[in-house]
Design a protein around this motif. Structure first.
Motif: not given
Length: 542
Positions: A26, A28-30, A32, A34-38, A40, A44
């Motif tokens: 979570a 790592w994805v955060f 990046l 990039r929305m909507p992954w931010t 997380l 996380a």
């Protein structure tokens, strides 16, 4: 019985490992950005908090924290071993091994937070359920301030592209955003636990607390942005020419072509790119990046060096434009990484005036070795270690613009940018502009240059000063005092940019006055709360 204990231990190990990996993924994805992954980021840490709360001992809590520090470093900072290998020539496996072994030190906030949480739970038992989460949040932020983090990374930086949330950085910097993120994670964790025991009504209170905090931060951001929009239109611009030539790996070029030929090529390239900028627009200031002139300026080591120094001065005089560029400076047998400020003379034919800023925050080992450990043996073992000396500290440099007016510059070189309190000391009430010269070429093609740019964005918000950032190979940028990137030359590109700098308008707040004040305050509060709980628990037992 032994078989049951082994099975239970295996389940706990598997559960702990799964939670650590879930949180790592979570985060790592955060990272990046990039929305909507931010989004997380707000949840996380919850899997990790669950298993830390179930830890049966301090040792188990520490292992869960150390495990997260290792997996987090591997996932989010996994680009660094390759960059270190490229710089030092050491085997890649050794660079990875060093990073993973040092992860619990460089990401010290994870093991210490887990331990403090476990101690707080043990001290209060079923009483004062708010204390362990509060201690955890404060310890995390406080230890990040204290820990030797080479890249000064913190989770709050993940909101750099949230226009409204990042405005809160003028209150408490990126650590303030980290604290808010941790608080919301704690609220989500408390919601889940309350829902299991008391149903939906029990989860309402932490939900309201989390939503209220985010709404307040968004409201503050909207207020600050509205201030800027209203006042911005009346401000005049400073016109800056930025040159990013994308010439890298000087040492390799020198070995192949010779020092003089390489310096000659670098200067000719920058002259040509600068002349194209001057034809494009009348510039107030011309800026080249860090160490673009890879030899001392003003204190030449040879006759050829003196001729090149004179050539740069003649260029400034002939174009009648101030020039700021990275070079070396020498004094008392010491060499400094420096920014040179050249202003045309007041009269025709008069030599340009020179002012110098010396880089104060040097990257350990690669730029500077502490005298305590410096030795011929160390130099022989690590031949890539640096020999620069740190400068005397923050200062504001006065530069005469092309139109004769005075520009007050708060200069920064590369690693200087990572230290909020240092930048706050430089950005005095009279400073017009933050200026960063950098060389991020060793991190090219990785998230490193973008992370460095993120630090620059937060420094502009914290001090409410626009910033011009010029690098050898990217990312060069113009950043306004809300953190908006107005102009950008990307990583690995050759390019120039005419940057029209809006003057600062939004009034500064706590981060400008006190720098990174939240870290030490949080640490003191955490120690006081945890110490009081532990002592109080002992008193009740006696």
């Amino acid at each position: 019985m032994l078989g049951r204990e082994e099975a239970s231990s295996g389940r706990r190990f598997s559960g702990g490992l799964g939670a650590v990996l879930a949180t790592t993924l979570a985060l790592w994805v955060f990272s990046l950005l990039r929305m909507p992954w931010t989004l997380l980021g707000w949840v996380a840490l919850v899997p990790w908090l669950v298993v830390v709360d179930r830890a049966r001992s301090s040792r188990e809590a520490l292992l869960l924290g150390a495990g997260l520090s290792v997996t987090f470093s591997a996932a989010v900072l996994g680009w660094f071993p390759g960059a270190l290998q490229s710089y030092s020539g050491a085997p890649l496996w050794l660079c990875w091994l060093l990073m993973l072994l040092l992860a619990p030190v460089f990401q010290l906030q994870f093991p210490v937070t887990a331990l403090a949480r476990q101690l707080a739970r043990r001290a209060v038992g079923n009483r004062a359920g708010w204390l362990p989460p509060m201690v955890s949040v404060l310890v995390y932020v406080g230890v990040e301030w204290l820990a030797p983090k080479p890249f000064a990374d913190t989770l709050g930086q993940g909101f750099v592209y949230s226009e409204r949330l990042r405005q809160f950085a003028d209150v408490a910097g990126a650590p303030g955003l980290t604290l808010a993120l941790l608080f919301v994670n704690e609220c989500v964790f408390a919601m889940g636990r309350a829902f299991r025991t008391r149903g939906a009504p029990g989860a309402l209170k932490p939900l309201v607390a989390a939503v209220a905090l985010v709404v307040v931060m968004l409201g503050y951001g909207s207020f600050r942005l509205a201030q800027y929009v209203v006042e911005r239109s009346t401000q005049t611009a400073l016109v800056v020419g930025a040159v990013q030539a994308n010439i890298i790996n000087y040492e390799k070029l020198k070995a192949e072509h010779g020092t003089y030929e390489v310096v000659r090529m670098i200067l000719d390239t920058h002259y040509a790119l600068s002349d194209s900028l001057l034809r494009e627009a009348p510039l107030d200031v011309l800026i080249w990046p860090e160490t673009v002139y890879p030899t001392p300026f003003g204190v030449p080591k040879s006759e050829a060096g003196a001729e090149l120094d004179a050539e740069i001065s003649a260029y400034v005089a002939a174009r009648n434009v101030p020039l700021i560029f990275g070079s070396y400076d020498v004094e008392g047998g010491k060499e400094f990484n420096a920014a040179m400020f050249l202003s045309p003379g007041d009269k025709e034919g008069e030599a340009p005036t020179r002012k110098v800023y010396r880089k104060s925050k040097l990257f350990p080992l690669t730029e500077w070795v502490p005298e305590l450990i410096d030795s011929p043996g160390l130099r022989e073992w690590l031949p890539w270690t640096g020999r620069w000396s740190p400068g005397s500290g923050p200062r504001t440099v006065l530069l005469k613009r092309r139109d004769g007016r005075i520009l007050r510059v708060a200069p920064l070189i590369c690693y200087d940018t990572l230290f909020p309190s240092y930048v706050a000391d430089e950005a005095t009430a009279t400073a017009d502009l933050l200026l960063t010269l950098s060389n991020d070429s060793w991190f090219g093609g990785t998230p490193g240059p973008r992370l460095h740019l993120t630090h620059a964005v937060f420094r502009s918000i914290e001090t409410r000063r626009p910033q011009v950032r010029v690098t050898n190979s990217g990312v060069s940028a113009l950043i306004d005092d809300t953190g908006e990137i107005l102009t950008e030359i990307g990583d690995g590109q050759r390019g120039t940019a005419v940057m029209r700098v809006p003057w600062h308008t939004a009034g500064y707040f706590l981060a400008r006055r006190w720098g990174n004040w939240l870290g030490p305050v949080a640490l003191v509060m955490a120690v006081a709360l945890l110490g009081g709980a532990v002592l109080g628990g002992r008193g009740e037992r006696y």
